[in-house]
Design a protein around this motif. Structure first.
Motif, PDB file in Angstrom:
ATOM      1  N   GLU A  27       0.801  -1.219   0.000  1.00 26.83           N
ATOM      2  CA  GLU A  27       0.000   0.000   0.000  1.00 26.83           C
ATOM      3  C   GLU A  27       0.834   1.270   0.000  1.00 26.83           C
ATOM      4  N   TYR A  28       1.924   1.272   0.764  1.00 25.42           N
ATOM      5  CA  TYR A  28       2.684   2.502   0.963  1.00 25.42           C
ATOM      6  C   TYR A  28       4.050   2.502   0.280  1.00 25.42           C
ATOM      7  N   GLY A  29       4.501   1.332  -0.166  1.00 21.31           N
ATOM      8  CA  GLY A  29       5.818   1.250  -0.784  1.00 21.31           C
ATOM      9  C   GLY A  29       6.933   1.025   0.215  1.00 21.31           C
ATOM     10  N   PHE A  30       6.593   0.843   1.507  1.00 19.64           N
ATOM     11  CA  PHE A  30       7.595   0.496   2.506  1.00 19.64           C
ATOM     12  C   PHE A  30       6.920  -0.276   3.625  1.00 19.64           C
ATOM     13  N   ALA A  31       7.714  -1.040   4.363  1.00 21.76           N
ATOM     14  CA  ALA A  31       7.179  -1.857   5.447  1.00 21.76           C
ATOM     15  C   ALA A  31       8.224  -2.008   6.532  1.00 21.76           C
ATOM     16  N   ARG A  32       7.741  -2.224   7.764  1.00 17.84           N
ATOM     17  CA  ARG A  32       8.626  -2.526   8.886  1.00 17.84           C
ATOM     18  C   ARG A  32       8.229  -3.863   9.478  1.00 17.84           C
ATOM     19  N   TYR A  33       9.186  -4.536  10.112  1.00 15.14           N
ATOM     20  CA  TYR A  33       8.905  -5.828  10.724  1.00 15.14           C
ATOM     21  C   TYR A  33      10.022  -6.152  11.705  1.00 15.14           C
ATOM     22  N   GLY A  34       9.755  -7.095  12.596  1.00 16.96           N
ATOM     23  CA  GLY A  34      10.749  -7.541  13.559  1.00 16.96           C
ATOM     24  C   GLY A  34      10.946  -9.041  13.472  1.00 16.96           C
ATOM     25  N   ALA A  35      11.776  -9.566  14.357  1.00 17.46           N
ATOM     26  CA  ALA A  35      12.111 -10.987  14.327  1.00 17.46           C
ATOM     27  C   ALA A  35      10.877 -11.864  14.495  1.00 17.46           C
ATOM     28  N   GLU A  36       9.924 -11.413  15.337  1.00 10.49           N
ATOM     29  CA  GLU A  36       8.731 -12.228  15.583  1.00 10.49           C
ATOM     30  C   GLU A  36       7.935 -12.435  14.306  1.00 10.49           C
ATOM     31  N   LEU A 235      17.493  -8.223  14.315  1.00  4.83           N
ATOM     32  CA  LEU A 235      16.647  -8.577  13.171  1.00  4.83           C
ATOM     33  C   LEU A 235      15.445  -7.647  13.001  1.00  4.83           C
ATOM     34  N   ASP A 236      15.408  -6.508  13.715  1.00  7.37           N
ATOM     35  CA  ASP A 236      14.510  -5.433  13.298  1.00  7.37           C
ATOM     36  C   ASP A 236      14.803  -5.139  11.833  1.00  7.37           C
ATOM     37  N   GLY A 237      13.775  -4.800  11.075  1.00  6.16           N
ATOM     38  CA  GLY A 237      14.040  -4.555   9.659  1.00  6.16           C
ATOM     39  C   GLY A 237      12.977  -3.717   8.987  1.00  6.16           C
ATOM     40  N   TYR A 238      13.218  -3.480   7.714  1.00 11.08           N
ATOM     41  CA  TYR A 238      12.266  -2.760   6.879  1.00 11.08           C
ATOM     42  C   TYR A 238      12.497  -3.154   5.432  1.00 11.08           C
ATOM     43  N   ALA A 239      11.529  -2.812   4.590  1.00  9.43           N
ATOM     44  CA  ALA A 239      11.646  -3.048   3.153  1.00  9.43           C
ATOM     45  C   ALA A 239      11.126  -1.833   2.412  1.00  9.43           C
ATOM     46  N   VAL A 240      11.680  -1.577   1.237  1.00 10.41           N
ATOM     47  CA  VAL A 240      11.192  -0.489   0.395  1.00 10.41           C
ATOM     48  C   VAL A 240      10.996  -1.000  -1.032  1.00 10.41           C
TER      49      VAL A 240
END
Length: 277
Positions: A27-36, A235-240
């Motif tokens: 939806e936004y062109g980016f995302a965040r996520y963690g190890a869980e 392992l905190d992370g994000y994607a674009v």
């Protein structure tokens, strides 16, 4: 400074709000996520594999193209064949200094003014079979395949280990490029980042902004920032989705504890393989 009418959103470190998870990437062109969300336990069953990645990051060679930036890195290529569910690492080129190296480019699509060939030391062969590294890489691939109809084309992966390290107060380690930017590539190019370690540093804030903000610093009054956050936990992370946003990571500086500090990340760039005939 926030402009009137800006789309800027500030996210707290719990990763809630727009941009969370794969739906945010769509939806936004980016995302965040963690190890869980990745189904990984960095403090339990996956701790040994994470420690092996950290050990390689601690010994990364200096960036040969940016002396004095306190940036260290290795880089390799891999290809994923969706119809076989097969991931294969591409062999590097022998090098008298680093053993093997891999060609590296970052937004270098100008064929009229090509840059000189650049190479980076490869990700060590012994790390390429690391179960955690492979799980992260395959998780990233799954997100891209769920968003794009790429099941009949090879997927190209650039696997990048980067450490920003400082030895004493007053030093500053910077990423490249040191501004809001896009990585360059097709409309199906994605970049994923996974925090490997963060020890005794301040800074390193991530910013996601509009494509038109590329080339600016986040504090520039003309920068149109979507989100600001800091990766802190393993392992905190994000994607674009590269063509839909620009992104940035700020410099890191020594923290309050004695001794050196560092921030190490795994960066995975994914795009459809395009043959040149």
């Amino acid at each position: 400074m926030e402009k009137a009418g800006s789309q800027r959103r500030t996210h707290s470190d719990d990763a809630r709000g727009p941009g969370e998870g794969t739906d945010g990437l769509r939806e936004y062109g980016f995302a965040r996520y963690g190890a869980e969300r990745l189904g990984i336990d960095p403090g339990g069953s996956d701790a040994a594999d994470l420690a092996a990645i950290r050990e390689v990051c601690a010994a990364l060679p200096p960036d040969p193209y940016a002396p004095g930036t306190h940036r260290f890195r290795r880089y390799s290529h891999a290809v994923y064949l969706p119809w076989k569910d097969e991931l294969s690492w591409i062999p590097g080129t022998p090098d008298p200094v680093h053993g093997t190296v891999t060609d590296f480019s970052q937004g270098e699509g100008d064929t009229e003014s090509p840059r000189p060939r650049r190479v980076l030391p490869e990700v060590p062969e012994g790390l390429r079979g690391n179960p955690l590294l492979l799980r992260l890489l395959r998780w990233d691939i799954e997100q891209v395949l769920s968003l794009k109809d790429l099941g009949r084309r090879p997927l190209w992966a650039g696997v990048h280990l980067i450490r920003l390290g400082v030895d004493r107060p007053g030093q500053e380690a910077v990423s490249s490029p040191n501004c809001l930017h896009q990585d360059g590539g097709s409309a199906a190019t994605f970049t994923f980042a996974h925090l490997i370690s963060r020890t005794n540093v301040t800074g390193g804030q991530n910013v996601i902004a509009t494509p038109g903000s590329a080339g600016l610093l986040p504090e520039d009054p003309w920068a149109d920032n979507h989100a600001e956050f800091t990766l802190t936990d393993p392992l905190d992370g994000y994607a674009v989705h590269d063509h839909r946003v620009s992104h940035y990571v700020g410099p890191v500086r020594a923290g309050s504890e004695p001794g050196p500090g560092e921030r190490s990340v795994l960066i995975v760039g994914l795009a459809p393989y395009v043959p040149h005939l």
